[in-house]
Design a protein around this motif. Sequence first.
Motif, PDB file in Angstrom:
ATOM      1  N   GLN A   1       8.253  -5.683  13.952  1.00  0.00           N
ATOM      2  CA  GLN A   1       7.188  -4.766  13.535  1.00  0.00           C
ATOM      3  C   GLN A   1       7.802  -3.414  13.234  1.00  0.00           C
ATOM      4  OE1 GLN A   1       5.155  -5.181  17.116  1.00  0.00           O
ATOM      5  NE2 GLN A   1       4.423  -7.212  16.657  1.00  0.00           N
TER       6      GLN A   1
ATOM      7  N   PHE B   1      -1.520  -7.305  18.293  1.00  0.00           N
ATOM      8  CA  PHE B   1      -2.423  -6.337  17.668  1.00  0.00           C
ATOM      9  C   PHE B   1      -3.862  -6.860  17.744  1.00  0.00           C
ATOM     10  CE2 PHE B   1       1.729  -5.761  15.751  1.00  0.00           C
ATOM     11  CZ  PHE B   1       1.894  -4.384  15.833  1.00  0.00           C
TER      12      PHE B   1
ATOM     13  N   GLU C   1      -7.500  -2.002  17.894  1.00  0.00           N
ATOM     14  CA  GLU C   1      -8.184  -1.804  16.628  1.00  0.00           C
ATOM     15  C   GLU C   1      -9.627  -2.309  16.662  1.00  0.00           C
ATOM     16  OE1 GLU C   1      -5.414  -3.352  17.198  1.00  0.00           O
ATOM     17  OE2 GLU C   1      -3.790  -2.679  15.881  1.00  0.00           O
TER      18      GLU C   1
ATOM     19  N   THR D   1      -4.645  -9.852  11.227  1.00  0.00           N
ATOM     20  CA  THR D   1      -4.793  -8.595  11.966  1.00  0.00           C
ATOM     21  C   THR D   1      -4.022  -8.661  13.277  1.00  0.00           C
ATOM     22  OG1 THR D   1      -6.984  -8.275  10.999  1.00  0.00           O
ATOM     23  CG2 THR D   1      -6.478  -7.004  12.972  1.00  0.00           C
TER      24      THR D   1
ATOM     25  N   ASN E   1      -0.452  -8.178  12.440  1.00  0.00           N
ATOM     26  CA  ASN E   1      -0.164  -7.063  11.536  1.00  0.00           C
ATOM     27  C   ASN E   1       0.875  -7.508  10.500  1.00  0.00           C
ATOM     28  OD1 ASN E   1      -0.652  -4.326  10.737  1.00  0.00           O
ATOM     29  ND2 ASN E   1       1.390  -3.831  11.449  1.00  0.00           N
TER      30      ASN E   1
ATOM     31  N   GLY F   1      -1.867  -1.626  14.592  1.00  0.00           N
ATOM     32  CA  GLY F   1      -1.717  -2.299  13.318  1.00  0.00           C
ATOM     33  C   GLY F   1      -2.476  -1.599  12.207  1.00  0.00           C
ATOM     34  N   SER F   2      -2.151  -1.959  10.978  1.00  0.00           N
ATOM     35  CA  SER F   2      -2.767  -1.315   9.822  1.00  0.00           C
ATOM     36  C   SER F   2      -4.054  -2.008   9.376  1.00  0.00           C
ATOM     37  CB  SER F   2      -1.780  -1.269   8.654  1.00  0.00           C
ATOM     38  OG  SER F   2      -1.375  -2.576   8.291  1.00  0.00           O
TER      39      SER F   2
ATOM     40  N   ASN G   1      -4.513  -2.089   3.392  1.00  0.00           N
ATOM     41  CA  ASN G   1      -4.411  -1.819   4.821  1.00  0.00           C
ATOM     42  C   ASN G   1      -5.472  -0.790   5.195  1.00  0.00           C
ATOM     43  OD1 ASN G   1      -1.948  -3.418   5.087  1.00  0.00           O
ATOM     44  ND2 ASN G   1      -0.960  -1.761   3.981  1.00  0.00           N
TER      45      ASN G   1
END
Length: 625
Positions: A38, A510, A514, A538, A541, A571-572, A590
């Motif tokens: 990552q 992740f 989020e 997700t 990520n 994460g994005s 993202n």
Amino acid sequence: MVFAALGISGLHTGIQGATDLSLRSLAVPIQESQSNSQQAATGAGPQSSLNFEEYRTRVEPIFLKRRDGGVRCYDCHSTLTTRLRLRAFLTGDSSWTEAQSRQNFEIVSQLVAPGDPLSSRLLVHPLAQEAGGDPEHAGGKLWKSQQDPEWQVLAAWVRHGSPDTTGMQPPSPAAHALSFQAFKSRIEPIFLKNRPGHARCYDCHSEYNRSFHLEKLSPGAANWTAGQSQRNFQNILEHVVPGDPASSRLLIHPLAPEAGGDPFHSGGYQFQSQNDPDWLTIAEWVRSAGTEANPASSPKPGALIYVTNSAGETIDVIDPTVNNVVQVIHGIELPHGITFSPDGARVYVSNESESVLDVVDRKSSKILKKVPLSGRPNNIAITKDGRRILAGIRAPQGALDVIDTISLTRVKSIPVDSVHNVYVTPDGKYGVSGSLEGQSATAIDLQTDQIAWKLNFDHPVRPMAFEVNSDGSTRRIFVQLSNFNGFAVVDFAMRSEVARITLPSEPGGFGIAEGRLNTPAHGIGVAPDGKSLWVNSTLANAVFEYSLPDLALVGHTSLPLVYPLGHVPTGSVPEWITFTPDSRLVYISNSGNRLVSAIDTKTLKLVAVIPVGEVPKRIDTLVLH
């Protein structure tokens, strides 16, 4: 604190912190590889005549040398928004990875005139003035003379770089000039604007001691003279990274911290979000640096990538030949789905805030018409002949609204389960809608507008992708579901689910922070050549590639991280997927960090990250003819 720093004069008054480490600040292409860990986006951009290996072994260590007070160039230039933006070390590291060094190399190269040390900002800005350096450097003068061993190392590296550009790629956007005329007509008025609760930018920045200095207006004058505007323009250039709004102090310093700005601005936060119209005007000007300088010499794109910013009122248009935003469509609040007329003249956008279909002229960005819908729309699709738009209506009594593209009116509504996404099969024979609330997929025969079949699932239905047979008919649908980190495989002819594929557990970690555990996999697409399926995760990520038709796992590419201030990276939140027509690049929206990632489908390497608007989601490709 003594800033031992190389770069733009007029540094931040406060350290932006870990949020500056987000890859939203990288708008330059990336060519080098990334591991499957990552990590942040990697590699260098357009080829340089400067030698990377010499840079890494001889130049980069200078940035890590501790000077008076124990301060390194790195300490400030990995946190402050300056023209010299060094990447932050990965957790536990005391130096850069090779991939990070290539990113640094790209940035440093923009401060160098190959073959000419004394025309290179990297060498003259920290050099004493009496030795030929700039009058002032906020980090102090590192070298008293050109005989300093460090200065000589840098000078030798620069001299080895040839100014001859034969065989080089086109210069990066940062090398292009910003438009003075656009600055004078569109940007300068912002500095004179009265904002409720704020003093004008001009009131403070016309003082002599401001790093960002505006000329004093003549008594009784309401605007600057042409000469004054030229001087304002030259001063502004010190606070802008052409092509990259997110690295430009002009945009970041007056922006509210929660929107990605600096922790403190003595003039207050002029922009509460990146959707502020004035912020967007400045950002467009900065981005346009890559397209205004010499459009005749720029390669003409064969396609454009459109991104709807779901929490804003803008749509960003990316040119995949340069991986920059080249156009922004304004005025559509909460844009959801997007599609195009076959001739590319019109862009159709579902507008959640007004429950309409907006019809946009592609070239001018003007909204031509708003077509009322029967309810709040989600995604849309266009029939193969371009005669009808199918708009999914997200309501307890769902529907597919049918809009005639000639009359631009809604001609009927087909009752189905509440619609989140809608597609037209590649052969054009069926519309397929997916429902979260109904946990179903419904196929509509587009000859009769009647339901052909419906398939129920045990989880809400999210994005889908379609695989075709050799004759062009639909073979399989790949369906993502809530609460499942993978996808279901539906045999179209059998009208039934035949398999489920779970994505690998690594990478992982992740989704919790989020708040997206119920949406572990979101975004799926079949490449135009039909040889691969790409699936966002997700939880990982990352995006995973599977070969077709055997659905064998090929590999994955990790996506950019988000660095919340005071928290571990997150994460994005990848959303949707689209491709260039030649299947060479895949683009991922993202939503967590206002970025679009571009990935080379052959090498699985991240080649660019492109800053866009608020919470980018739906993303689609317009093929130009």
